[in-house]
Design a protein around this motif. Structure first.
Motif, PDB file in Angstrom:
ATOM      1  N   ARG A  54      17.110  24.232   8.195  1.00  0.00           N
ATOM      2  CA  ARG A  54      17.577  24.222   9.585  1.00  0.00           C
ATOM      3  C   ARG A  54      17.919  25.616  10.103  1.00  0.00           C
ATOM      4  NH1 ARG A  54      18.784  19.218  11.417  1.00  0.00           N
ATOM      5  NH2 ARG A  54      20.203  20.087  12.953  1.00  0.00           N
ATOM      6  N   TYR A  75      12.697  20.767   9.340  1.00  0.00           N
ATOM      7  CA  TYR A  75      12.883  19.939   8.152  1.00  0.00           C
ATOM      8  C   TYR A  75      11.826  18.848   8.102  1.00  0.00           C
ATOM      9  CZ  TYR A  75      15.502  17.070  11.543  1.00  0.00           C
ATOM     10  OH  TYR A  75      15.901  16.352  12.650  1.00  0.00           O
ATOM     11  N   GLU A 135      19.038  18.582  19.129  1.00  0.00           N
ATOM     12  CA  GLU A 135      18.869  20.036  19.009  1.00  0.00           C
ATOM     13  C   GLU A 135      18.814  20.710  20.377  1.00  0.00           C
ATOM     14  OE1 GLU A 135      19.217  21.784  16.378  1.00  0.00           O
ATOM     15  OE2 GLU A 135      19.257  20.103  14.979  1.00  0.00           O
TER      16      GLU A 135
END
Length: 185
Positions: A54, A75, A135
């Motif tokens: 990450r 990921y 995100e």
């Protein structure tokens, strides 16, 4: 079907899939599978750690033409239904929904041949989209080949809209591709 984080618990089933000829890398195929098997054999824990980066602290990424580029945060999750079924990967740039030109899309997925046509890719993508939203992305882009109708259906089933037809950069073969966009707003 569920998404799991790569772990020692699930690794033997993943290894079995690699040995049966499956690879998450649809460009390098068996070469990538052999590299992963060697990496697992050498240090299983380090291999598993490499699948979740990450912070983009891992080594540079080798492109199909042998050139290398900076790693993006990202990921891989494994698709699981009491055994390994496939993988779905997610990568992004912090602070923007845009990707560098060497990265064709935010999300890639591959289902093992013996588990295809069960809706696993569609469900895996649906499960991953909230993670992409968390995100801070406004959208994700996913690319596929014009003749890959199954992948197009997976993307469209998850709200994907054809954004553009494009020619892939030379390091990806210079062939035609389709870029879909899924809004996360």
């Amino acid at each position: 079907m569920r998404l799991v984080w790569p772990s020692i618990e699930f690794l033997p089933s993943y290894v079995t899939a690699l040995k049966r000829g499956w690879s998450a890398d649809n460009v390098r195929g068996s070469v990538a599978a052999e590299e992963e098997l060697a990496s697992i054999s050498q240090d299983p824990e380090a291999f598993l750690v490499s699948l979740v980066d990450r912070e983009a602290t891992g080594a540079r990424v080798a492109l199909p033409d042998g050139s290398t580029v900076a790693r993006l945060p990202g990921y891989r999750r494994w698709i699981w239904d009491d055994e390994f079924c496939g993988a779905i990967s997610f990568r992004w740039q912090r602070g923007t929904s845009d990707l560098p030109p060497y990265c064709l899309g935010h999300i890639g997925y591959a289902v093992v041949p013996w588990k295809r046509r069960l809706g696993y890719a569609t469900r895996a993508l649906r499960c991953l989209l909230p993670e992409a939203r968390s995100e801070g992305l406004e959208y994700v882009e996913i690319t596929t080949d014009p003749d890959n109708l199954a992948s197009q259906r997976v993307i469209e089933s998850n709200g994907g809209v054809l954004h553009e037809r494009f020619v892939k950069p030379g390091q990806f073969g210079g062939t035609e591709g389709l870029r879909y966009r899924i809004s996360l707003g």
